[in-house]
Write a protein that holds these residues in place. Structure first.
Motif: not given
Length: 224
Positions: A14-21, A134-147
């Motif tokens: 998702s972050f890569a997609l934002r950078e490409m945009h 940290r930049e991602f956490a400030d801008a996006f919402e995500a759930t940790v689905v696997a550890v």
């Protein structure tokens, strides 16, 4: 250049997609793999329906490459090669990957494209993972689905990917999970036209089809 993005549904992609945009890159499609039997990704455990909702909210088509259960590496590579061949026929110029620094993974991806005219593209390669997280956490919402069990216990699965999650990570765990320590599903952020409502279900412990890695997967489901 017409670009396909290798898509996990997670934060780095998702972050890569934002950078490409931001760079004005023409992203024409998302590409992901799911089990032919379950319709879920092997590591993330995310179902096909959620990927479709996610892609719809991103305003992009998504291509699913179905991988048979217990597929060998050769079968896995053959399935992806078929998709690459089709992209080449369609005139796709490159496939983007959201890898950050693991050289072996990048070299492997490059080797799989050598026989085609399609280039590999790494829009976030070399980024500092702590600042990116940290930049991602400030801008996006995500759930940790696997550890991954050797890095994090199952209590981390199902948590929001936020400052609290980052603060609780044990020493040695990459803030972006670049070494496979954890995986996420992104449901809102600047690249989305609208949120993808989700809720968390039960957490299950699974063993991937290859290797001895134990993974705790928290099911994410459509919330409406």
């Amino acid at each position: 250049m017409a670009t396909v993005l290798s898509w996990s549904g997670g934060k780095d992609a998702s972050f890569a997609l934002r950078e490409m945009h931001r760079e004005g890159v023409e992203v024409v499609e998302l590409l992901t793999t799911v089990s032919a039997q379950t319709g879920r990704s092997s590591m993330h455990g995310v179902g096909r329906e959620l990927y479709e909702r996610q892609a719809d909210a991103l305003g992009l088509p998504i291509r699913f490459v179905e991988i048979p259960a217990d597929a060998s590496n050769d079968e896995y590579e053959a399935a992806l090669a078929e998709a690459t061949d089709e992209y080449e026929r369609r005139g796709i110029d490159r496939i983007a990957f959201a890898d950050l620094y693991v050289e072996d993974i990048r070299a492997y991806r490059e080797s799989r494209l050598e026989a085609s005219d399609i280039e590999g593209y790494w829009p976030v390669w070399g980024r500092d993972t702590e600042s990116l997280a940290r930049e991602f956490a400030d801008a996006f919402e995500a759930t940790v689905v696997a550890v991954e069990d050797s890095a994090l216990d199952e209590s981390f699965a199902g948590r929001p990917f936020d400052e609290s999650f980052l603060a609780d990570l044990p020493e040695g765990v990459d803030p972006c999970g670049e070494n496979g320590e954890f995986h996420t599903f992104v449901h809102d952020g600047p690249v989305f036209d609208r949120p993808v409502p989700v809720r968390t279900g039960e957490t299950a412990t699974v063993e991937p089809r290859h290797g001895d890695m134990v993974v705790h997967q928290c099911e994410v489901l459509p919330a409406e």
